[in-house]
Design an enzyme around this catalytic site. Structure first.
Site, PDB file in Angstrom:
ATOM      1  N   TYR A 277      58.432  71.671  43.125  1.00  0.00           N
ATOM      2  CA  TYR A 277      58.727  70.093  42.848  1.00  0.00           C
ATOM      3  C   TYR A 277      59.164  69.987  41.768  1.00  0.00           C
ATOM      4  CZ  TYR A 277      56.858  65.563  44.478  1.00  0.00           C
ATOM      5  OH  TYR A 277      57.028  64.253  45.167  1.00  0.00           O
ATOM      6  N   HIS A 326      58.262  67.811  47.633  1.00  0.00           N
ATOM      7  CA  HIS A 326      57.928  66.543  48.006  1.00  0.00           C
ATOM      8  C   HIS A 326      57.772  66.108  49.328  1.00  0.00           C
ATOM      9  CE1 HIS A 326      62.548  66.985  48.427  1.00  0.00           C
ATOM     10  NE2 HIS A 326      62.490  65.770  48.907  1.00  0.00           N
ATOM     11  N   HIS A 330      49.758  64.668  52.981  1.00  0.00           N
ATOM     12  CA  HIS A 330      48.542  64.824  52.151  1.00  0.00           C
ATOM     13  C   HIS A 330      47.507  65.017  53.530  1.00  0.00           C
ATOM     14  CE1 HIS A 330      44.778  63.034  50.106  1.00  0.00           C
ATOM     15  NE2 HIS A 330      44.746  62.464  51.243  1.00  0.00           N
ATOM     16  N   TYR A 339      48.961  71.515  44.430  1.00  0.00           N
ATOM     17  CA  TYR A 339      49.881  71.510  43.332  1.00  0.00           C
ATOM     18  C   TYR A 339      49.305  72.266  42.002  1.00  0.00           C
ATOM     19  CZ  TYR A 339      51.786  67.456  46.127  1.00  0.00           C
ATOM     20  OH  TYR A 339      52.305  66.593  47.076  1.00  0.00           O
ATOM     21  N   TYR A 369      47.134  64.743  47.504  1.00  0.00           N
ATOM     22  CA  TYR A 369      47.728  63.855  46.494  1.00  0.00           C
ATOM     23  C   TYR A 369      47.058  63.598  45.151  1.00  0.00           C
ATOM     24  CZ  TYR A 369      51.623  63.473  50.058  1.00  0.00           C
ATOM     25  OH  TYR A 369      52.587  63.555  50.820  1.00  0.00           O
TER      26      TYR A 369
END
Length: 383
Positions: A277, A326, A330, A339, A369
């Site tokens: 990312y 990206h 979610h 992440y 998220y």
């Protein structure tokens, strides 16, 4: 520079005990004392009012040095502790010089093993990224990696590497090296046993290297190309070879009305780094002042910086495809990935997506998220 020399200040000595040894048939008295200077406290052995023998120095900044002193200087094996690190190795005249290990104090993980000279990295060594486990092997000069080096990606048994030239700690010219051959034991060179899944992985890797990748992709020269607030990449359409072996962007997510999604290209074991990312780098203050329509692809890198793939770069075919994390959607509960922080020789400090469950081929990759209940986009509120 790991070298601290306290001034002799014998007026502050406090005798604790004494013992005697024979040196060249001469009886020498060894005294255990403390010595206090302007910014340090030494506790240890003295001969003739000079540091000789075992001792430890505590500094006001929280650092300490422990080892064996000779005529006022630390020589031989010793340990230097900072607020963050424990550095052990050989000292010569008060400075680390020789084989050294750096340990992260908080996690206990090894982060560097190699040569020091005059208190800093100098010579051959290996740097291990504390956040993700990637490794850089090469030569350090005056504390910075310079010359030929090799970066090994974590979680793939060393099959993906970036090899090339570093200068002052940064990659300046390198290429991917992908190994689809059977792995061998480093000690005796014998092939390691493999199972059916590993055999299929090697077969897919060979096909990827020889059939799927274009000559342009294989010959692309990598360098540190860290983004800033205005530029995401000097080569925005040049894909990352590690990432594209593991995942792809699908036109339609399995979540209704979610648009595109990120999918596994192969079977991905739990713990594998899947995707990266990258994005332009913005301040939290700027991002917090904008509407959610402008923040669809933002993710916090640290307490200072937010990574963003802005709307004008959202298309992975014509606008930006150097990284594709990206595109992950979610789903909570039900996310199979998270992440995590990552260092990439091309992009610098970024985020990645890492599997927390086994993910089957063509299965969609979901993350959390991490939105707070107080500040969320409209689509999240109606879930």
């Amino acid at each position: 520079m790991v070298k601290k020399k306290p001034l002799n200040n014998n007026n502050n000595n406090n005798n604790k005990n004494k013992k005697s040894i024979s040196i060249n048939k001469e009886i020498v008295k060894i005294e255990n004392k403390s010595e206090k200077g302007d910014d340090y406290l030494y506790i240890g052995e003295f001969i003739n009012n000079e540091k000789n023998g075992k001792g430890i120095i505590y500094y006001e900044d929280g650092t300490s040095i422990e080892g064996n002193w000779k005529d006022g200087e630390l020589n031989g094996k010793g340990i230097f502790k900072t607020v963050d690190l424990i550095i052990s190795g050989e000292f010569i005249d008060g400075a680390l010089s020789g084989e050294v290990e750096e340990i992260d104090k908080e996690t206990g993980k090894l982060i560097f093993k190699g040569e020091y000279f005059q208190g800093q990295r100098h010579g051959r060594g290996k740097l291990i990224m504390i956040e993700d486990g990637g490794e850089i092997t090469g030569t350090w000069i005056d504390g910075k990696m310079t010359g030929y080096g090799e970066y090994t990606f974590p979680t793939c048994n060393g099959r993906f590497k970036i090899q090339g030239q570093w200068l002052n700690g940064d990659l300046v010219s390198g290429k991917y090296n992908i190994n689809y051959q059977p792995l061998r034991n480093e000690i005796d060179g014998k092939r390691l046993p493999i199972n059916d899944r590993q055999r299929e992985y090697m077969k897919r890797l060979e096909h990827y290297q020889q059939k799927e990748l274009t000559k342009e992709c294989k010959n692309f020269i990598l360098k540190l190309d860290e983004s800033n607030e205005n530029r995401i990449s000097s080569s925005p359409l040049q894909i990352d070879l590690y990432e594209r072996f593991h995942c792809f962007v699908g036109k339609q997510s399995t979540i209704p009305n979610a648009g595109e999604g990120l999918f596994a290209k192969i079977f991905i074991p739990s713990g594998t780094v899947i995707s990266f990312y990258n994005g332009i780098r913005l301040t939290h203050q700027l991002v917090n002042s904008r509407s959610w329509n402008e923040n669809n692809n933002t993710i916090s890198l640290n307490h200072e910086t937010v990574i963003d793939v802005p709307p004008n770069l959202n298309d992975t075919i014509t606008q930006y495809s150097a990284t594709i994390s990206h595109k992950a959607n979610h789903l909570v509960p039900g996310n199979n990935s998270v992440y995590a922080s990552f260092y990439h020789p091309r992009f610098g400090d970024i985020k990645c997506i890492k599997a927390i469950k086994d993910i089957n081929e063509n299965e969609e990759i979901f993350v959390d998220y991490g939105y707070s209940n107080n500040d969320t986009p409209s689509w999240y509120k109606i879930q």
